[in-house]
Design an enzyme around this catalytic site. Sequence first.
Site, mmCIF file in Angstrom:
data_model
loop_
_atom_site.group_PDB
_atom_site.id
_atom_site.type_symbol
_atom_site.label_atom_id
_atom_site.label_comp_id
_atom_site.label_asym_id
_atom_site.label_seq_id
_atom_site.Cartn_x
_atom_site.Cartn_y
_atom_site.Cartn_z
ATOM 1 N N LYS A 184 32.745 -18.386 62.273
ATOM 2 C CA LYS A 184 32.631 -16.958 61.922
ATOM 3 C C LYS A 184 33.948 -16.246 62.217
ATOM 4 O O LYS A 184 34.544 -16.437 63.261
ATOM 5 C CB LYS A 184 31.475 -16.303 62.700
ATOM 6 N N HIS A 213 27.153 -16.653 67.275
ATOM 7 C CA HIS A 213 27.333 -17.233 65.942
ATOM 8 C C HIS A 213 28.160 -18.519 66.034
ATOM 9 O O HIS A 213 28.877 -18.727 67.011
ATOM 10 C CB HIS A 213 28.041 -16.257 64.993
HETATM 11 P P1 NAD Z 1 32.662 -19.113 54.138
HETATM 12 O O1 NAD Z 1 34.028 -19.042 54.733
HETATM 13 O O2 NAD Z 1 31.890 -20.380 54.239
HETATM 14 O O3 NAD Z 1 32.736 -18.750 52.568
HETATM 15 C C1 NAD Z 1 33.609 -17.760 52.077
HETATM 16 C C2 NAD Z 1 33.635 -17.841 50.556
HETATM 17 O O4 NAD Z 1 34.508 -16.804 50.072
HETATM 18 C C3 NAD Z 1 34.180 -19.150 49.981
HETATM 19 O O5 NAD Z 1 33.396 -19.506 48.829
HETATM 20 C C4 NAD Z 1 35.593 -18.814 49.513
HETATM 21 O O6 NAD Z 1 36.005 -19.588 48.372
HETATM 22 C C5 NAD Z 1 35.375 -17.360 49.100
HETATM 23 N N1 NAD Z 1 36.657 -16.639 49.091
HETATM 24 C C6 NAD Z 1 37.566 -16.533 50.093
HETATM 25 N N2 NAD Z 1 38.632 -15.828 49.674
HETATM 26 C C7 NAD Z 1 38.387 -15.492 48.387
HETATM 27 C C8 NAD Z 1 39.100 -14.758 47.400
HETATM 28 N N3 NAD Z 1 40.292 -14.221 47.660
HETATM 29 N N4 NAD Z 1 38.537 -14.608 46.178
HETATM 30 C C9 NAD Z 1 37.309 -15.131 45.909
HETATM 31 N N5 NAD Z 1 36.577 -15.824 46.799
HETATM 32 C C10 NAD Z 1 37.124 -15.991 48.012
HETATM 33 O O7 NAD Z 1 31.852 -17.899 54.784
HETATM 34 P P2 NAD Z 1 30.271 -17.722 54.958
HETATM 35 O O8 NAD Z 1 29.822 -18.279 56.252
HETATM 36 O O9 NAD Z 1 29.587 -18.122 53.695
HETATM 37 O O10 NAD Z 1 30.189 -16.125 55.124
HETATM 38 C C11 NAD Z 1 30.656 -15.259 54.108
HETATM 39 C C12 NAD Z 1 30.412 -13.817 54.548
HETATM 40 O O11 NAD Z 1 29.000 -13.553 54.603
HETATM 41 C C13 NAD Z 1 30.952 -13.484 55.957
HETATM 42 O O12 NAD Z 1 31.468 -12.160 55.925
HETATM 43 C C14 NAD Z 1 29.702 -13.550 56.823
HETATM 44 O O13 NAD Z 1 29.811 -12.746 57.991
HETATM 45 C C15 NAD Z 1 28.687 -12.976 55.864
HETATM 46 N N6 NAD Z 1 27.279 -13.261 56.138
HETATM 47 C C16 NAD Z 1 26.402 -12.256 55.880
HETATM 48 C C17 NAD Z 1 25.045 -12.474 56.040
HETATM 49 C C18 NAD Z 1 24.092 -11.367 55.667
HETATM 50 O O14 NAD Z 1 22.857 -11.556 55.731
HETATM 51 N N7 NAD Z 1 24.591 -10.198 55.247
HETATM 52 C C19 NAD Z 1 24.562 -13.710 56.475
HETATM 53 C C20 NAD Z 1 25.498 -14.723 56.738
HETATM 54 C C21 NAD Z 1 26.864 -14.506 56.552
#
Ligand code: NAD
Length: 271
Positions: A166, A162
């Site tokens: 991440k 990744h």
């Molecule tokens: P990122 O760091 O780019 O985004 C995180 C988001 O969470 C931001 O919008 C931030 O403002 C918000 N956030 C953080 N703390 C917060 C709080 N206390 N209250 C409200 N919002 C808050 O991360 P990303 O790359 O978008 O990934 C997010 C999650 O999704 C990770 O856990 C990643 O592993 C997961 N993910 C899952 C899949 C899937 O298919 N299930 C695919 C990709 C990523």
Amino acid sequence: MSLAVGVLGASGRMGRMVLEELLRPEVLDRGELRLAAAVARPGSASLGREAHALVGLSPRLPGDEVRLVAPGPGCFSGCDVVIDFSLPDALAAALPHLGKVALVSGTTGLPPETLQALDAQAQQAPVLWAANFSVGIALLVELVQQAAAAMPEADVEIVETHHRHKKDAPSGTANALADAVDAGRGGQAERSHGRVGQIGERAPGPIGMHALRGGDVVGEHTVWLLSQGERVWLGHQASSRATFAAGAVRAARWLAHRPPRRYLFREVLLP
Ligand code: NAD
């Protein structure tokens, strides 16, 4: 009546992809979905910004404007379903604000207490959490389960790669693939993470887990089954986060208005 969708983690990499998916002209033309809330981290520079503008679009009508807010009471009011891609703490803190609103969550690295909180939330509303919202990964999970059953003596090693941003390791998908191995073999194998030093011969049984991090890799997973005389490897590469966003939006349409309980992404794909 269109489905009102909220996005938790709206300013993040995945949250923006979900916004793009929801606000695509073809999707808006169908009139089935509408953005109703966008929530980001307290203190985020995106708070107060208009959600369409965040992904380079404009609201069609002044009434379509949705501004990013921090989590808090009423932040999901008017939503039928919330799509979450945030952080484990953010999801845990947001759960009390959901009430009876359906939840699709893709946040990975959840501790046991947050998984339990999802179970509790599923008493009052439908909840679907998945480590991966790609159709290809759902297929890979099925294939890995079959392969692990057909090659019960094979050593299994799972390698995932990744991007450098991440935060959790191994990936939620790698854990789901290890679960698929267990399901195929009917047990729960120990998981050993990486190797270093004088570790001796590989013991039969443990699933080797290996996490590579760097660059901008969206997500790659390979499951190796290594036995005497032959080896099989099954893999998947995601080339765009849009795949996960499309899967999550598909899940949200399917989930909203269903009875309260925990659901699996597999049920969306194979109804
Ligand atoms: P990122 O760091 O780019 O985004 C995180 C988001 O969470 C931001 O919008 C931030 O403002 C918000 N956030 C953080 N703390 C917060 C709080 N206390 N209250 C409200 N919002 C808050 O991360 P990303 O790359 O978008 O990934 C997010 C999650 O999704 C990770 O856990 C990643 O592993 C997961 N993910 C899952 C899949 C899937 O298919 N299930 C695919 C990709 C990523």
